[in-house]
Every structure is written in C-alpha cells, then in structure tokens.
Design an enzyme around this catalytic site. Structure first.
Site, PDB file in Angstrom:
ATOM      1  N   HIS A  16       0.697  -1.107   0.019  1.00 32.12           N
ATOM      2  CA  HIS A  16      -0.088   0.153   0.087  1.00 32.12           C
ATOM      3  C   HIS A  16       0.840   1.405  -0.185  1.00 32.12           C
ATOM      4  O   HIS A  16       0.451   2.227   0.703  1.00 32.12           O
ATOM      5  CB  HIS A  16      -0.975   0.012   1.321  1.00 32.12           C
ATOM      6  CG  HIS A  16      -2.209  -1.006   1.091  1.00 32.12           C
ATOM      7  ND1 HIS A  16      -3.233  -0.466   0.565  1.00 32.12           N
ATOM      8  CD2 HIS A  16      -2.017  -2.501   1.319  1.00 32.12           C
ATOM      9  CE1 HIS A  16      -4.077  -1.738   0.656  1.00 32.12           C
ATOM     10  NE2 HIS A  16      -3.341  -2.782   0.902  1.00 32.12           N
ATOM     11  N   ASP A 159       0.382  -2.724  -9.883  1.00 36.70           N
ATOM     12  CA  ASP A 159      -0.097  -3.675 -10.543  1.00 36.70           C
ATOM     13  C   ASP A 159       0.102  -3.575 -11.906  1.00 36.70           C
ATOM     14  O   ASP A 159       0.637  -4.505 -12.632  1.00 36.70           O
ATOM     15  CB  ASP A 159      -1.444  -4.237 -10.313  1.00 36.70           C
ATOM     16  CG  ASP A 159      -1.847  -4.386  -8.902  1.00 36.70           C
ATOM     17  OD1 ASP A 159      -0.733  -4.147  -7.959  1.00 36.70           O
ATOM     18  OD2 ASP A 159      -2.797  -4.475  -8.533  1.00 36.70           O
TER      19      ASP A 159
HETATM   20 MG    MG Z   1      -7.002  -6.564  -8.588  1.00 35.75          MG
END
Ligand code: MG
Ligand code: ADP
Length: 369
Positions: A16, A159
């Site tokens: 995070h 990501d």
């Molecule tokens: Mg995801």
C-alpha cells in the site's frame, strides 16, 4: 486472430505504498492473462471468459452490467483508451487465465493490460514506442485509471506498471512519484513461493478505499499543522512518531505503516543490490508485521500461513502479498528447498485451517506483450 498476454504481479515488498507516491519492489509472474481476438465489421464487442461467462455490448455505450462485473475491467480500459484518442471499434475476444482471481496477484490488472495491448494490435494504434518505458508507463496509467474510475477500486499504479515493465529474472523497483522503474537482478538461487489462503479477498474495494482515505487523512492532518508534505512519501516514520499526538490512533498507525514500509523498500533495494539475502528476508517479515498490526489488512489465514512459513527452516522471509484482506502470501526460499518447503507449508496449513491451499513456485518474467 490476434493475441496479447499480460502477467500477474508479485509484490516483493511495499504494501500500500504506491498510491502514497512511495516505493515498491515487485516482479512480473510467469502466470497471467491471455486475450485472443479479432476485429468485427460493426460496433459490437463480444467478450468471453471460460471461467466467468459471456458479455456483449456496443463500443459506443460502455456501461456496467450487474450480471457481468468481470467485464468491467475490459470496459474501463476501452473507455480510458477512447478518452486518450484511440480509434476503437467492435471486436470479439476470449479471455483465458493461469492466474487465480482475487488472490493478490492482480488478475484484474492483467486483464486491463492484456485488453489494452490486444486492442492496440487490433486497431493499429500506439501511444509511442512500446520499447520505451515512458510508453509503457502511459499505458499503465490508463489501465490504473480504468480500475480507479470505472471499476471503482482506488488502487495505485503498482500492478499495471509491473505487468507492463517486468523483466525476466529481475525485480522491478518502482518509484511511484517519479513513475520510474529500475530492474534489479534476482539471484538465480532464490525462489519465491506463493500460497493462496483459499479465502478470496472480501469487500476488497470498500476496505481498500477506506485505507486510502485514512492515508489521505494523515496527509491532511500534517498539512493543517503546517508540515510540508504532498504525500506520505515525503515524511519519515520517525517524524510520524514525533507528531503522533496530532493523529487519531487509527490514522497514526496507517501513517506509521506506509512511512516505515517505504523505508523498508529502500533498504530492500540496497539489500538486493548487495545480495544480502538474509536482510531482504528480515525486511519481508517486518513488512508483514507492519501490515498486520499497523495497517490491519492481514487476516487470520494470512497470519497462519506466514507463521507456518516462518517456522520452517528453509524460509528466508514471508509476508502477505498484494492488497491483503484475504488472498495469498509470498515466501522466499533457496531454490533447492522450494519443493519440500511448498509441500510442508500446504500440508500444515491444510491441517490447521481445514482449507484447501493452492501454491505455486513463481518465476520473475518479462512484462506484457
Ligand atoms: Mg486486483
Ligand atoms: P486480483 O486482482 O487480486 O486477482 P481483483 O478482485 O482485483 O483480484 O480481481 C479479480 C476479478 O477480476 C475477478 O473477480 C473477475 O471479475 C476478474 N477476473 C479475474 N480473472 C478473470 C478471467 N479469467 N476472466 C474474466 N474475468 C476475470
């Protein structure tokens, strides 16, 4: 027929930190999403997924369908690409995947990235040279915006950037403010084991977004007190500790996690460059403790897996990986120990939890193509 492949991402350390404009280290997995397709002569898009079903819609009218939420990732990307001027039309496409969905290896980003690359090929446009990292980062931002805006998960760029910028046998060190990447070699003797708790992350978007709001709240409190920060990236964990009286306890702990995690990622980068594997392992374990106690995005099953992993002599480091609230853990071991480690980890977890774990040895791989 045209095809695009986008790998899932494995977050090595940096939990995070991305949407706090911080640092993270990850690699692209040797598992991912393939989308095969062909252009149609009309405006209809027909999507098929072996696991999730079928959907059809007009490229000019992209709306959510409660029956096919899995298609939102593709629709979101098509919207963002059109906003950026991409000349899209109808097409048919089939999604196949070797990534577990909802396990923290970001199947969602893999679908987004594979969609973007597929339609680039189908409709013959590009936002620049695909060999240029700047072009890949532009595409990553488009895919992240799709997940933020249309899907509604306020994720950072980790990501999508990792899926696009991964490099075989390398970790990717990402500076999320500068949007720069550095590939760092992973020692060939090292091996990474992903173990899925068998519990999908639940209510992910609301919990994820709540954490993001708490981090923004920490920044707001600092700014109100005339402490110059744009994001949690700009302040040390020691300073947060000094200013602890300014925050509500929950916000303080979130800020402590993010700031100390940024410091751990920088230390992990140094450790990896110097091949100090034990240090990297220790940082991974500390990262898990911080996620568990301060960020509160672990679960009893993630903790159980980490605890079992750490009790096994082969384990160099273990932590939850990805957004948390369910999903999977990552363990680092030496390659010659990997198979027996994985067998013992899953055996003990099955026995203790009564759940059926899935585990994989993952290899750092090249980015999407
Ligand atoms: Mg995801
Ligand atoms: P993660 O990204 O960690 O895997 P998310 O909840 O963000 O978890 O994304 C998982 C979602 O992505 C699934 O619920 C589904 O909507 C979509 N998805 C994943 N795999 C596929 C697939 N093979 N076909 C269609 N949609 C998929």
């Amino acid at each position: 027929m045209v095809s695009a492949f986008a790998p899932g991402r494995v977050e090595l350390i940096g939990n995070h930190t991305d949407y706090n404009e911080g640092y993270v280290m990850a690699f692209a997995a040797n598992m991912g999403v393939t989308i095969q397709g062909e252009a149609r002569s009309d405006e209809t898009v027909k999507l098929r997924s072996k696991e999730f079903g079928e959907d059809a819609f007009a490229i000019s009218s992209l709306n959510k369908n409660v029956h096919t939420p899995w298609a939102d990732y593709t629709k979101g990307v098509l919207i963002e690409l059109q906003k950026a001027g991409a000349p899209l039309s109808g097409f048919e496409a089939e999604i196949t995947s070797t990534l577990p969905a909802g396990s923290g290896m970001s199947s969602s980003a893999a679908i987004e990235v594979a969609t973007a690359l597929l339609v680039q090929k189908l409709f013959n446009f590009q936002f620049g040279d695909m060999e240029d990292p700047v072009t890949r980062m532009t595409l990553a931002a488009i895919c992240r915006n799709a997940e933020n805006e249309f899907v509604g998960v306020k994720c950072g760029i980790l990501d999508q950037a990792t899926s696009l910028m991964g490099k075989k046998d390398h970790a990717v060190f990402l500076d999320c403010r500068e949007q720069s990447v550095e590939a760092i070699p992973l020692h060939p003797d090292l091996c990474f084991v992903i173990c899925d708790t068998g519990v999908k992350h639940m209510l992910l978007s609301s919990k994820y977004n709540a954490r993001r709001t708490e981090c923004e709240e920490a920044v707001r409190v600092l700014q109100m007190n005339k402490i110059e920060v744009k994001a949690l990236r700009d302040i040390s964990s020691q300073k947060i500790q000094e200013y602890s009286g300014l925050f509500m306890d929950r916000v303080f702990r979130r800020a402590m996690h993010v700031t100390s995690e940024n410091e751990r990622v920088l230390a992990a980068r140094e450790a990896l460059l110097r091949n100090e594997i034990e240090t990297l392992g220790r940082l991974m374990c500390e990262s898990h403790e911080s996620s568990r106690e301060a960020f509160e995005n672990s679960t009893q099953y993630l903790d159980m897996l980490v605890e079992i992993a750490r009790s096994l002599p082969a384990c160099i480091g273990a932590r939850l990986t990805g957004g948390g609230f369910g999903g999977a853990t990552l363990s680092m071991v030496y390659r010659h120990d990997a198979e027996t480690f994985m067998a013992e980890l899953t055996r003990q977890y099955r026995e203790k939890s009564g759940k059926e774990p899935l585990a994989w040895i993952v290899e750092a791989s090249d980015g999407a193509a």
